[in-house]
Design a protein around this motif. Structure first.
Motif, PDB file in Angstrom:
ATOM      1  N   GLN A   1      -4.156  -6.105  -6.085  1.00 14.39           N
ATOM      2  CA  GLN A   1      -3.101  -5.613  -5.427  1.00 14.39           C
ATOM      3  C   GLN A   1      -1.787  -6.119  -5.409  1.00 14.39           C
ATOM      4  O   GLN A   1      -0.708  -5.325  -5.263  1.00 14.39           O
ATOM      5  CB  GLN A   1      -3.558  -5.396  -3.792  1.00 14.39           C
TER       6      GLN A   1
ATOM      7  N   TRP B   1      -3.496   2.353  -3.350  1.00 15.98           N
ATOM      8  CA  TRP B   1      -5.019   1.368  -3.733  1.00 15.98           C
ATOM      9  C   TRP B   1      -5.221   1.325  -5.090  1.00 15.98           C
ATOM     10  O   TRP B   1      -5.257   2.178  -6.026  1.00 15.98           O
ATOM     11  CB  TRP B   1      -6.321   2.081  -2.844  1.00 15.98           C
TER      12      TRP B   1
ATOM     13  N   LEU C   1       0.826  -1.223   0.036  1.00 19.56           N
ATOM     14  CA  LEU C   1       0.165  -0.082   0.035  1.00 19.56           C
ATOM     15  C   LEU C   1       0.735   1.188  -0.014  1.00 19.56           C
ATOM     16  O   LEU C   1       0.512   2.278  -0.677  1.00 19.56           O
ATOM     17  CB  LEU C   1      -0.883   0.038   1.064  1.00 19.56           C
TER      18      LEU C   1
END
Length: 496
Positions: A306, A128, A123
């Protein structure tokens, strides 16, 4: 072995590690707790019984059953500490005969801590990254043709039912029945393939439609094959030929629309007129499974967006770049890919199929076996997807053997069919026909032989199991992901 009551005869013995027990009762709860380990020593070592005699305080012997109280020594200097041959707890002979719950808990703690750090690091580095455009396209109507195609697939089971009704009433011959079923099943696959190729649809919708079409195809083949067999048994019975069976199975031939509808939505690929049913629906249990399904589906999407997407976007084509760099990308991709694969398995095979079975009160819920203990790749394919495995055995493998085809060739045919369906489910939604999925599945045949050789060579289930994990999960799946990603990007002109 019963432990005789201990009596303390000398006050000085208190300081030598002795304890007193009168009638099996300790002096205090604290003393009882602290003496637990001593009691274990007593059970294992103190009362050596030989020829009906036991050792007393002074090393002498007393007859069993006598009224003289026995006195046991604990931690006496002359008492032997080593009396039996024992293996270390982690030695190969004893490692699987005891619990390793503490080590399992440690692994869970380490996984949570390491992955928490990776999530924070990811992160901080990328921010994001979750975008739903690749997966869903709710703002456009380009996926409505796929949705309509999915709904209209119900026409094909209905057509198969009418064919079976005509066959039951003997309006058409057996040759015509087989020909009509071939046309129906072939159209079941070609129809969604043409719709996907003509529409610029989102990837996930295309995969979902192809999976659904393949499931319908497998169900229709089972429906036609089973009814064909039931008709043959019915004709034999009409001719007075007895059908012998030791399983007390009802082979009554009856084409029922209700049975077809239940089979169409049931979590199985093998048709039969009736199934074992559970007595009721557990509403609380069902709600918990639905909540789990939502949570793990979200986890799977988070890992893909992610972690996997940045890795594959920053990679080169694995067959066109530097070999060491390609291996580094594959190994880096293997861990998040493994997490996604576990989530996929848990969501579909455990949660979704059990949810469907609970709603339909479907009794046989052996949707998978302990494939994680597979000693080789062959064991994995037999254990991890039981609905497909049962279909393969029932409608492909054994029919091949009954027609005189050797076992090796029958096994090769089963892998060939599996490879074709894997290619359809991936290549068609990607609009790419490079045959990577087909080659990957067919490559399992020599891998099965290699892992079988390793298992027989070392005679150790751990070696075969680790070979399976490395070849299938650490190396094979990440390689396929990178191949299809770069071919897809090249097709869209996003990679030079």
């Amino acid at each position: 072995m019963v432990i005789p009551d201990a009596v303390e005869s000398d006050p000085d013995l208190k300081h030598r590690g002795l304890r007193r027990r009168h009638g099996g009762l300790h002096d205090s709860p604290a003393e009882e707790e602290s003496s637990g380990s001593e009691e274990e020593v007593v059970k294992e070592s103190s009362s050596d019984e030989c020829n009906g005699k036991s050792v007393n305080l002074n090393g002498g012997e007393k007859e069993q059953g006598s009224d003289v109280p026995a006195v046991e020594f604990i931690y006496r200097a002359s008492f032997p500490a080593h009396r039996r041959i024992k293996e270390s707890p982690l030695s190969s002979d004893t490692i699987f005969r005891q619990s390793h719950a503490g080590l399992f808990n440690l692994c869970v703690v380490v996984l949570v801590s390491v992955n928490s750090r990776l999530i924070i690091e990811n992160l901080m580095k990328y921010g994001w990254l979750i975008e739903f455009g690749f997966w869903f396209s709710l703002t456009s109507l380009r996926d409505w043709p796929l949705f309509m195609c999915c709904l209209t697939l119900a026409i094909f089971p209905l057509a198969a039912f009418f064919v079976e009704k005509l066959a039951q009433r003997k309006y058409i011959s057996e040759t015509v029945v087989v020909l009509l079923h071939i046309i129906i099943t072939t159209t079941t696959l070609l129809y969604p393939v043409l719709v996907i190729l003509r529409c610029d649809s989102a990837f996930v919708f295309g995969v979902a439609l192809m999976l659904f079409a393949c499931i319908v195809w497998l169900k229709l083949v089972s429906y036609a094959h089973t009814n064909y067999d039931l008709r043959a048994i019915s004709k034999s019975t009409e001719k007075g030929e007895a059908v012998t069976s030791t399983l007390n199975i009802d082979y009554t031939y009856d084409v029922s629309f209700k049975s077809l509808v239940y089979f169409t939505v049931a979590p199985t690929l093998c048709y039969q007129p009736s199934y074992p049913r559970t007595p009721s629906i557990r509403k609380g249990w069902l709600l918990r499974q639905i909540v789990k399904l939502i949570i793990f589906t979200g986890v799977m999407g988070f890992i893909i967006e992610q972690y996997i997407n940045p890795i594959v976007q920053n990679s080169q084509h694995p067959l066109k770049g530097n070999l060491l760099y390609a291996m580094e990308r594959i190994l880096k991709l293997s861990i998040p890919n493994l997490y996604v694969w576990f989530c996929m398995f848990y969501c579909f095979f455990h949660l979704w199929l059990n949810i469907l079975a609970e709603l339909l009160r479907f009794g046989d819920r052996e949707f998978y076996k302990d494939w994680w203990n597979a000693k080789n790749v062959g064991d994995y394919w037999r254990l991890w997807n039981m609905p497909v495995h049962k279909w393969m055995i029932r409608h492909l493998y054994f029919p091949c053997l009954r027609n005189g085809i050797p076992k090796g060739v029958a096994l090769l045919i089963a892998f060939l069919v599996s490879a074709l369906f894997h290619e359809l489910c991936i290549a068609v939604p990607c609009h790419i026909f490079k045959w990577w999925a087909f080659i990957g599945i067919m490559f399992q045949v020599p891998v099965v032989l290699i892992t079988n050789y390793v298992q027989n060579k070392f005679q150790n289930s751990m070696v075969g199991n680790m070979t399976f994990w490395f070849t299938f999960c650490i190396l094979g799946q990440p390689m396929c992901v990178l191949l299809y990603y770069h071919d897809l990007m090249n097709r869209e002109g996003k990679v030079g």
